[in-house]
Structures are given as structure tokens and as C-alpha cells.
Design an enzyme around this catalytic site. Structure first.
Site, PDB file in Angstrom:
ATOM      1  N   GLU A  40       0.915  -0.878  -0.368  1.00 41.68           N
ATOM      2  CA  GLU A  40       0.221  -0.302  -0.112  1.00 41.68           C
ATOM      3  C   GLU A  40       0.915   1.355   0.498  1.00 41.68           C
ATOM      4  O   GLU A  40       0.600   2.295  -0.498  1.00 41.68           O
ATOM      5  CB  GLU A  40      -0.640   0.048   1.019  1.00 41.68           C
ATOM      6  CG  GLU A  40      -2.582  -1.265   1.439  1.00 41.68           C
ATOM      7  CD  GLU A  40      -2.979  -1.013   2.465  1.00 41.68           C
ATOM      8  OE1 GLU A  40      -2.559  -1.262   3.316  1.00 41.68           O
ATOM      9  OE2 GLU A  40      -4.032  -0.752   2.090  1.00 41.68           O
ATOM     10  N   GLU A  53      -4.198  -9.122   3.354  1.00 45.30           N
ATOM     11  CA  GLU A  53      -4.640  -8.653   4.737  1.00 45.30           C
ATOM     12  C   GLU A  53      -5.814  -9.555   4.769  1.00 45.30           C
ATOM     13  O   GLU A  53      -6.607 -10.181   5.826  1.00 45.30           O
ATOM     14  CB  GLU A  53      -5.192  -7.356   4.811  1.00 45.30           C
ATOM     15  CG  GLU A  53      -4.497  -6.539   4.427  1.00 45.30           C
ATOM     16  CD  GLU A  53      -3.275  -6.013   3.402  1.00 45.30           C
ATOM     17  OE1 GLU A  53      -3.371  -6.379   2.652  1.00 45.30           O
ATOM     18  OE2 GLU A  53      -2.775  -5.015   4.055  1.00 45.30           O
TER      19      GLU A  53
END
Ligand code: NAI
Length: 660
Positions: free
Chosen positions: A111, A131
Site C-alpha cells: 500500500e 490482509e
């Protein structure tokens, strides 16, 4: 000329001409901790005020870029600055920032890279957002930036499955701008120079058009395959915000979902398992023994287990010889192993090059003496002490010094097997689960005499085979089968008291077990446990509660699926078997003969009783030192016995059930 400034203990700033290089140095895997994040923000601040700098390169020291967030931080409130603030600082910086990726850029690390103005990656690096496998969703823009670069459908695969994407494929998807072939640092600097000082923030990019029907259809499939994790659905919902909300509002909502899931029961359970998986690696370090090199493997016994074990080792790059006393069985096993390897290629689990290597190194023999040059032997012959001892005696004669001798026994005393050799320090248990090349669990049995380096070698092998490992000491059934026996016994008590097999199985399957306990028995066959009960009958404590129903079924020749009937009736049924009046009558008669008045037992009580039985047996295992920690029992039950991973394992569930 390069000048170096220490921003913090974990972040360095180097300047090469007009390019600033921010180096993240948090060994071993550059996990994103609060200190790392603060260091990046400070470095970006310093660069902003430096007049001679045109662009920035963000790179990791050591073997990887930021491999992910430090998930130990996830249990409580997150320390500032949080990742979105770091990314905002990069976006606000007037100079373009290029992320230089090597090793793994995952989760928060990826990210962060997506928040930069461009990405350069080494050929062998991996990017991804795993995730969802930890019960959360990306919380720092991953669900919003990936679709802006790659489109909604590819983003769906990445966000909702958590799969890792190799850099060349990431480049095709637009997630990586340049794949570095020689020098990552130099190529990232060169790329940064091509930007001409211009920012390329994804804020200003709109998501491209996509086939909404195909998206919804695939989303449904992925939710169905998501092992019951609600994070799959949440990740897809967050992804859809990329089309429905302005960028900043979508980021806020993504973060809200991330934070809610982060402290929720599924994420706690999955983090518990994440750390349980890592205990074996820690043990390797603490043992201090040097792992031996294992290239050539001999598998003795070419039945169900031997074939799977041989497949697993061949696929992991070993030269494998499979041996059976029956030459026909050995030859048939070789064909079956080849078919397993080819299937792995078809399913994308093995690449062609490695498959060729595996097939090329494979041979079948019918005499143990033909195996002398092996580094590791894995015995998977009949579950009979005398047969196993004679195999180990023979192995002791032919194996070179330092070779490892392993048994796949499910129950037998490894110390007694080891005593058949003159080298008990080289003997270990490698208890695979069926099918051995598919099932994740590997129970490693440490004999009384097993040396630290033999154990370290075994753990390193398990890692190469990508197994989830638990280490057990010697004891009947080790960890998994011993606890499972207590669980199965409790199910029979429930039957005696008033439930029917289908009630127990339905309660367990609704709870999330992959399969009910009676269906599992029917699948694996009732005869083996029956033989064991008969063997142990003379020594059984007469005051111990014993349910005879399974014996009655076996006396009728009902051994499960393979005979068309067991706890269920399989005649004429393709699928999972039907409830059978014969079994019900047999159970009713049994209760009557024992004077038991049946009572209705609610599903909640069934689950509670079954899990508590596991809890009691686990307490014994832990106090006897057969299992070292409750985490091992949880991991064994999840990876080997179909316990739902979102509940973290039976002991984790028992401890936390009020919050689940
Ligand atoms: P199996 O009966 O399918 O295969 C055993 C093979 O060993 C047969 O092909 C037999 O010809 C061969 N064999 C017997 N004595 C031999 C000798 N002296 N030399 C060479 N070959 C010999 O048995 P299976 O199910 O593969 O089990 C093997 C072992 O694995 C047992 O110890 C069992 O407890 C253990 N195990 C079995 C599991 C299962 O689900 N079936 C799961 C985990 C462990």
C-alpha cells in the site's frame, strides 16, 4: 557523491546528485512499525526542504522491501503515525517518490508503494494484499489504488484472495512501472529521473469501465471459497467503493472497516494461528543444531501414505525413490506419483520445470538395499510394531552415517522403533496426514534420543514442503490423533445419551467443521479403530465409560463408505450418505439395553461437549509435555482435522467463546 544522513535508527537518507534515497532498515523483513513509519515521514519532510533534490527513491535494506505491517501491533490502538498518514505525506510531497521493491512488498508495504508516484521492482519480487487471509482488509488505500491501476476485475482477485503477484505479472497489470533486470537501486534512480519532477498521484485517476456481471459472479465464487471469512465479503465491498465514492471518502470508509475487523474475533483467531505457524521456525533457531542437507529421499511402503509422501518430497525438489516389498505395488505407486505431479502442474500448483525435475528423479524399487545412497528415509509400511522394527533394523544396516530415519507412524512408540537401530539420535517421526501432498499438517515427533540437529533438519524439511508443523513428544497418538480420539469418544457418548449421528454431524458442520465426526469415520473406515479397540480390550479399565455401538456396526460389516454403509447408508447415494434406520434401531436398542432414557440434545450443547472434551484431553497432553503449547493443538486441529480457521482452533475458541 553520496551523502548519508541518519533520520532514525531504522531509516536512512542518502543523496545521489539530485535524487534522495530513503532506506528502510528494520531487519529481518523491514516490517512496518510505528518507528519505521515515523522515520519515513521525517525523511520525506527533510527532502521536501532540500532545494537540490528533484525526486525520491524509497527502498528497503537487506533482503526485502516492507514485507508487511508488524501484526503484533494490531491487537491494540495503532501507534502514530499510521500508514495512511505516511502515504499522505508522500502524496503531499512536491517531489515524485519512486518505490523500489525487492523481496516482498505485501500488505501495508505494498500500500505504501501504491501511494508513491511509481514502482520499480526486481524480477523475482512479489507484491500483494494478503490482509483478507488475516481476517481484515487493506486499510491504507489498497482497495482504492489497485483498481485505479489494474482495473476492477484484476483488483478483485488481488484484494479478495490475498494472492501474491510476481513482479512481471504485476507489470502487465499496471501495478509496477518497470521490472529491474540488473541493479534495482540504479534502475529506480534512472526511472525517478524520467519523471521530470512530476507527481503521478492516483487520487486523480478514475477507475476504468468493467464487466459488472462478471465481477459479481466472480465475487460470489470467491466469497464461497473464502473459508467462511467475512473479510472476503468486506474486502469486495470496500473495492466497490472505488466506483461509488470519491477517493478520500472511500479511503475513510476502507479504514473504518479495517479498524473494525482488526479487533474483531476472526482477525484475533487468524492472528493466533499466524503466530502458531511460526513457532516451528523459532524452535529451529533455539535448537542451535545445524540442519543437514537432504537431497535424496527414500520412501518405504508404497501404499496410500507412501505415495503422498513421495509426491510431496518430489514436488519440493528432492530425488525420490519409492520402495515396496511388492514390486507391482512399487510400480503402481510410481505411476500414481507421476499422475499427482502432472495434476499439480494442471492446477497451477507446480511449474513445468520443477515437475520435469521431480519426474526425472523418481524411481521405484522393491528392496530396501537398493536405497543405500539416501539422505532421508521415510517409513510408511503397515502400522505394526514388528514390521516397522524390521524395516528400521534393515535401514540401520544400509544407511550412511548421518542419514535421517523417519517413521510415519500414527500411534506407535517412536522410542521403541528407534531402539531397533544403533542410531536412535537420527530417528524422528514425520507424521503426515492423508493425502500427504495436499494436507498442510505435519506432526513432527521428537523421540527421547532424537538429536537437536536431526530435529532441526526435520523442521527445515517441513518448511521446504510448506507444511504447518507441530512438534510432539512420544505418546500414543501424539498430539492430533490423541485429541481427536477424545473428541470422537465424546461424540459416541452423545449418541448414547440421545443424539443421532446426523444430529452431531449437523451441529459440528454448522459450527464450521469441514465434516462431521461420523462422516469422517465413514470416510476413513471403521475397521482400523475397531482392530485397535480389540487389541486394547484386555487392558481397558473396566470402570471407563465405553460405548459399544461402533463395534456393533463393524460386526455387521459396516466399515464406512468403502463397504457402502457405516454410520450412514451409501447404497445408491452419490454424495454424503443418508441417515439409516438400521443405525437408528441399533442405537435405540443399545440405549434400552443400558437402561438409558434418551433426551434431546441441542446443537449448542453438542458443540460445547465436543470442544470441552478436546480441552480436557489437551490439558493432559500439555501436563505430560507431549504438546508444548496450546497453539500447537489449535494448529493441528485447524490444519489437520478440518476445524474452522476463523475460530482459531478448539482451545482458542474455548478461551474466547463468550466474545465469538
Ligand atoms: P497401506 O497399507 O496403504 O500401505 C502400506 C504399504 O507398505 C503396502 O503397500 C505394503 O506392501 C508396504 N509394506 C509393508 N511392509 C513392508 C516392508 N517390510 N517393506 C516394504 N514395504 C512394505 O498403509 P497406509 O495407509 O499408507 O499407512 C502406512 C503408514 O502410515 C502406517 O504406519 C499408518 O499408520 C500411517 N498413516 C496412515 C494414515 C492414513 O490416513 N492412512 C495417516 C497417517 C499415517
Amino acid at each position: 557523491m553520496t551523502s548519508v544522513t541518519e533520520i532514525s535508527r531504522l531509516v536512512w537518507l542518502e543523496v545521489e546528485g539530485s535524487i534522495a534515497i530513503v532506506v528502510i532498515d528494520n531487519p529481518p523483513v523491514n516490517a512496518s512499525t510505528a518507528a519505521v513509519r515515523a522515520g519515513i515521514v521525517d525523511a520525506i519532510d527533510a527532502v521536501e526542504n532540500e532545494p537540490g533534490i528533484d525526486a525520491v527513491v524509497l527502498i528497503g535494506a537487506g533482503r526485502t522491501f516492507i514485507s508487511g505491517s508488524d501484526i503484533r501491533e494490531f491487537d491494540g490502538p495503532l501507534a502514530e503515525p499510521q500508514m495512511p498518514a505516511v502515504i499522505s505525506a508522500i502524496e503531499a510531497c512536491s517531489k515524485p517518490v519512486v518505490a523500489a521493491l525487492h523481496g516482498r512488498a505485501l500488505g501495508g508495504g505494498f500500500e505504501l508503494a501504491l501511494g508513491c508516484d511509481a514502482r520499480v521492482a526486481t524480477q523475482d519480487s512479489l507484491v500483494g494484499l494478503p490482509e483478507v487471509t488475516l481476517g481484515i482488509i487493506p486499510g491504507a488505500g489498497g482497495t482504492q489504488r489497485v483498481p485505479r491501476l489494474a482495473g476492477m476485475l484484476p483488483a478483485l482477485e488481488i484484494v479478495a484472495t490475498g494472492k501474491l503477484v510476481p513482479a512481471p505479472q504485476a507489470q502487465e497489470l499496471g501495478l509496477v512501472d518497470h521490472v529491474a533486470t540488473e541493479d534495482l537501486g540504479a534502475e529506480a534512480i534512472a526511472y525517478a529521473k524520467t519523471l521530470g519532477g512530476k507527481k503521478r498521484s492516483l487520487k486523480d485517476v478514475t477507475v476504468g469501465e468493467f464487466d459488472e456481471k462478471a465481477f459479481e459472479e466472480r465475487a460470489r465464487q470467491l466469497i464461497a471459497r473464502g473459508k467462511g471469512r467475512s473479510s472476503t465479503g468486506h474486502s469486495i465491498a470496500a473495492l466497490k467503493l472505488a466506483k461509488t465514492l470519491p477517493f478520500d471518502a472511500a479511503l475513510t470508509e476502507e479504514r473504518r472497516i479495517f479498524n473494525e475487523l482488526r479487533v474483531g474475533p476472526e482477525a484475533l483467531a487468524l492472528r493466533h494461528l499466524f503466530f502458531a505457524e511460526r513457532r516451528a521456525g523459532k524452535l529451529i533457531k533455539s535448537l542451535g543444531g545445524e540442519a543437514r542437507e537432504i537431497r535424496k529421499v527414500g520412501v518405504i511402503g508404497a501404499g496410500t501414505m507412501g505415495q503422498g509422501i513421495a509426491t510431496a518430497f518430489a514436488q519440493a525438489g528432492h530425488e525420490v525413490a519409492i520402495c515396496d516389498m511388492s514390486p507391482e505395488q512399487a510400480a503402481a505407486a510410481k505411476v500414481a506419483i507421476e499422475a499427482n505431479i502432472n495434476r499439480a502442474v494442471e492446477r497451477g500448483r507446480l511449474d513445468r520445470g520443477n515437475a520435469q525435475k521431480a519426474l526425472g528423479g523418481l524411481e521405484a524399487v522393491s528392496s530396501i538395499s537398493a536405497l543405500s545412497e539416501r539422505d532421508l528415509f521415510v517409513e510408511a509400511v503397515f502400522e505394526d510394531m514388528d514390521v516397522k522394527k524390521s524395516v528400521f533394523r534393515e535401514l540401520d544396516q544400509i544407511a550412511r552415517p548421518g542419514a535421517l530415519l523417519a517413521s510415519n507412524t500414527s500411534y506407535l512408540d517412536l522410542d521403541e522403533i528407534a531402539a531397533a537401530t544403533k542410531r536412535p539420535e537420527d530417528v524422528v517421526g514425520l507424521h503426515f496426514f492423508s493425502p500427504a501432498h495436499i494436507m498442510k499438517l505435519l506432526e513432527i515427533v521428537r523421540g527421547t534420543a532424537t538429536s537437536p540437529d536431526a530435529l532441526a533438519t526435520t523442521l527445515a524439511l517441513g518448511r521446504k514442503l510448506k507444511k504447518s508443523m507441530v512438534v510432539a513428544r512420544v505418546g500414543d497418538g501424539f498430539i492430533g490423533n490423541r485429541v481427536y480420539a477424545a473428541y470422537r469418544r465424546e461424540a459416541e457418548f452423545l449418541i448414547e445419551e440421545g443424539a443421532y449421528p446426523e444430529d452431531v454431524d449437523a451441529a459440528l458442520e454448522d459450527f464450521g467443521m469441514a465434516m462431521g465426526v461420523f462422516r469422517v469415520s465413514d470416510m476413513s473406515g471403521l475397521d482400523i479403530a475397531w482392530a485397535m479397540r480389540k487389541r486394547l480390550a484386555a487392558s481397558r479399565d473396566p470402570t471407563e465409560r465405553y460405548v459399544e455401538i461402533a463395534d456393533r456396526l463393524c460386526e455387521l460389516g459396516r466399515f464406512g463408505r468403502k463397504t457402502g454403509a457405516g454410520w450412514y447408508d451409501y447404497s445408491g447415494f452419490e454424495g454424503s450418505g443418508a441417515s439409516d434406520p438400521v443405525v437408528r434401531n441399533l442405537i435405540d436398542d443399545h440405549r434400552m439395553s443400558k437402561g438409558i432414557t434418551p433426551r434431546k440434545i441441542a446443537p449448542e450443547e453438542i458443540v460445547e461437549r465436543m470442544m470441552s472434551a478436546i480441552g480436557r484431553e489437551s490439558d493432559k497432553l500439555l501436563s505430560e509435555g507431549i504438546a508444548e503449547g496450546p497453539e500447537d493443538i489449535d494448529l493441528a486441529f485447524v490444519r489437520g482435522y478440518g476445524f474452522p480457521e476463523i475460530k482459531g482452533g478448539p482451545l482458542f475458541w474455548l478461551k474466547n467463546r463468550s466474545t465469538q
